[in-house]
Design a protein around this motif. Structure first.
Motif, PDB file in Angstrom:
ATOM      1  N   GLU A   1     -12.363  29.677  19.067  1.00  0.00           N
ATOM      2  CA  GLU A   1     -13.592  28.994  18.657  1.00  0.00           C
ATOM      3  C   GLU A   1     -13.597  27.526  19.047  1.00  0.00           C
ATOM      4  O   GLU A   1     -14.657  26.968  19.387  1.00  0.00           O
ATOM      5  N   TYR A   2     -12.445  26.874  18.994  1.00  0.00           N
ATOM      6  CA  TYR A   2     -12.380  25.436  19.269  1.00  0.00           C
ATOM      7  C   TYR A   2     -12.038  25.129  20.725  1.00  0.00           C
ATOM      8  O   TYR A   2     -12.019  23.965  21.112  1.00  0.00           O
TER       9      TYR A   2
ATOM     10  N   ASP B   1      -5.945  25.341  11.245  1.00  0.00           N
ATOM     11  CA  ASP B   1      -6.497  24.935  12.532  1.00  0.00           C
ATOM     12  C   ASP B   1      -6.721  23.433  12.654  1.00  0.00           C
ATOM     13  O   ASP B   1      -7.146  22.947  13.708  1.00  0.00           O
TER      14      ASP B   1
ATOM     15  N   PRO C   1      -7.096  33.918  15.483  1.00  0.00           N
ATOM     16  CA  PRO C   1      -7.879  32.904  16.194  1.00  0.00           C
ATOM     17  C   PRO C   1      -8.613  33.503  17.395  1.00  0.00           C
ATOM     18  O   PRO C   1      -8.070  34.326  18.127  1.00  0.00           O
TER      19      PRO C   1
ATOM     20  N   GLN D   1     -17.716  37.778   7.939  1.00  0.00           N
ATOM     21  CA  GLN D   1     -18.157  37.619   9.319  1.00  0.00           C
ATOM     22  C   GLN D   1     -19.409  38.421   9.624  1.00  0.00           C
ATOM     23  O   GLN D   1     -20.170  38.077  10.530  1.00  0.00           O
TER      24      GLN D   1
ATOM     25  N   VAL E   1     -14.548  31.648  11.860  1.00  0.00           N
ATOM     26  CA  VAL E   1     -13.135  31.763  12.215  1.00  0.00           C
ATOM     27  C   VAL E   1     -12.461  32.793  11.314  1.00  0.00           C
ATOM     28  O   VAL E   1     -12.650  32.804  10.092  1.00  0.00           O
ATOM     29  N   SER E   2     -11.680  33.659  11.915  1.00  0.00           N
ATOM     30  CA  SER E   2     -10.984  34.707  11.180  1.00  0.00           C
ATOM     31  C   SER E   2      -9.479  34.470  11.222  1.00  0.00           C
ATOM     32  O   SER E   2      -8.994  33.482  11.792  1.00  0.00           O
TER      33      SER E   2
ATOM     34  N   TRP F   1      -9.133  26.509   7.852  1.00  0.00           N
ATOM     35  CA  TRP F   1      -9.388  25.189   8.422  1.00  0.00           C
ATOM     36  C   TRP F   1      -8.154  24.297   8.396  1.00  0.00           C
ATOM     37  O   TRP F   1      -7.938  23.485   9.304  1.00  0.00           O
TER      38      TRP F   1
ATOM     39  N   ILE G   1     -19.223  25.957  13.832  1.00  0.00           N
ATOM     40  CA  ILE G   1     -17.982  26.679  13.542  1.00  0.00           C
ATOM     41  C   ILE G   1     -17.748  26.629  12.039  1.00  0.00           C
ATOM     42  O   ILE G   1     -17.582  25.550  11.457  1.00  0.00           O
ATOM     43  N   TYR G   2     -17.774  27.801  11.418  1.00  0.00           N
ATOM     44  CA  TYR G   2     -17.560  27.910   9.976  1.00  0.00           C
ATOM     45  C   TYR G   2     -16.169  28.481   9.749  1.00  0.00           C
ATOM     46  O   TYR G   2     -15.851  29.583  10.202  1.00  0.00           O
ATOM     47  N   ASN G   3     -15.338  27.717   9.047  1.00  0.00           N
ATOM     48  CA  ASN G   3     -13.927  28.064   8.907  1.00  0.00           C
ATOM     49  C   ASN G   3     -13.487  27.838   7.465  1.00  0.00           C
ATOM     50  O   ASN G   3     -12.723  26.916   7.161  1.00  0.00           O
TER      51      ASN G   3
ATOM     52  N   PRO H   1     -13.869  22.690   7.308  1.00  0.00           N
ATOM     53  CA  PRO H   1     -14.390  24.043   7.077  1.00  0.00           C
ATOM     54  C   PRO H   1     -15.768  24.270   7.703  1.00  0.00           C
ATOM     55  O   PRO H   1     -16.105  25.397   8.052  1.00  0.00           O
TER      56      PRO H   1
END
Length: 241
Positions: free
Chosen positions: A116-117, A143, A113, A29, A109-110, A140, A134-136, A147
Motif C-alpha cells: 500500500e505504501y 508499518d 502487507p 476490508q 491494510v491487512s 499502523w 490508506i486506512y490502517n 492509521p
C-alpha cells in the motif's frame, strides 16, 4: 493519461476477470467499502454520473500489461455512467470508460502487507488518481504510518494531507473515521462527511431519526390534548371563534 495501445489491440472488459480472487484478511476490508457504497446510494440517489467499485479489478495501460489489473479495496469514479446499459460492471476497464481515472482510491491494510505504501502508491500515482486513502487501523505501528492517511496527487507526486474528516472539493465529499454500532459491538469504520464536517447518516440511522421524530410529535400532541383538557376542567369549553 497517454494510452500506448490502440483500441483494436485492447481486450473487451467482458472477457477480463472481475477481480484477482485474493481473499481478504478480515471482514473490515469488505464491510467498509460496501458501507461507503451504500451511503453514496443515499447521498447521490438522484445522480447517475458516478461509480464506486468494491474489490474490483481496474484495468489500465500504464503497467506491464493491460491484462494485469490493480484491485483496490474501493474506488470512486466521477463522470461515468452509474450503470453500463442493462448490465452491471464486472470490472472497471479504463479504455471502455473514456479513460476516466478514479478520483479516489481506498486501500485497507491487512496483516499481510500489500504494498500500500510502495507499489500501489506508485501505480495510482502513475494512473493519475487524485486522492489515495490508506486506512490502517490495526497495523499502523508496525508499518510506521498513521492509521488514517490521505494523499493528494500534486504535480505527479503524492503529498500527505492533514485534517479529518478530510474534505475533497473536487469530489464534493469529505471522508473520515467514525463508529458503527453492529448489535452490541462498536466498530470503527469510514464514513462520508459534508463540508461542515457533519457525518452522513446510514439508512438505519435515518429511519431511527424519523421514528424518534414521529414519537416526539405524538408526545407533543398528547401533551397539548392534556393541557386542553385541564383548561376545560378549570374554565369550561373554549368560546367559539
Amino acid at each position: 493519461m497517454n494510452n500506448p495501445y490502440s483500441s483494436m489491440s485492447l481486450p473487451k472488459g467482458e472477457h477480463l476477470p472481475g477481480s484477482d480472487d485474493t481473499p481478504v484478511d478480515n471482514e473490515t476490508q469488505n464491510f467498509i467499502p460496501n458501507l461507503l457504497l451504500f451511503l453514496l446510494k443515499l447521498i447521490w440517489a438522484n445522480r447517475h454520473d458516478w461509480f464506486f467499485g468494491v474489490d474490483m479489478a481496474l484495468y489500465h495501460t500504464t503497467g506491464v500489461s493491460p491484462l494485469v489489473p490493480v484491485v483496490p479495496d474501493g474506488f470512486l469514479s466521477l463522470g461515468v455512467d452509474r450503470f453500463k446499459g442493462e448490465k452491471t460492471r464486472k470490472s472497471y476497464v479504463l479504455w471502455e470508460e473514456k479513460e476516466i481515472v478514479p478520483s479516489l482510491v481506498l486501500e485497507i491494510v491487512s496483516q499481510t502487507p500489500g504494498g500500500e505504501y510502495e507499489s500501489k502508491l506508485s501505480i495510482y500515482g502513475k494512473l493519475g488518481v487524485l486522492y489515495y486513502l490508506i486506512y490502517n487501523p490495526d497495523f499502523w505501528q508496525r508499518d510506521r504510518h498513521l492509521p488514517f492517511e490521505v494523499y493528494r496527487l500534486v504535480n505527479g507526486t503524492y503529498q500527505l494531507q492533514i485534517g479529518e474528516p478530510y474534505w475533497m472539493p473536487e469530489i464534493g465529499l469529505g471522508i473520515g473515521r467514525g463508529n458503527y454500532q453492529d448489535g452490541e459491538k462498536t466498530l470503527e469504520v469510514l464514513y462520508w462527511y459534508n463540508q461542515q464536517g457533519q457525518r452522513y447518516l446510514t439508512a438505519e440511522e435515518r429511519a431511527t431519526q424519523a421514528e424518534e421524530r414521529a414519537i416526539q410529535a405524538e408526545e407533543r400532541a398528547i401533551q397539548a390534548e392534556q393541557q386542553l383538557n385541564r383548561y376545560r376542567q378549570l374554565f369550561g369549553d373554549l368560546p367559539e371563534a
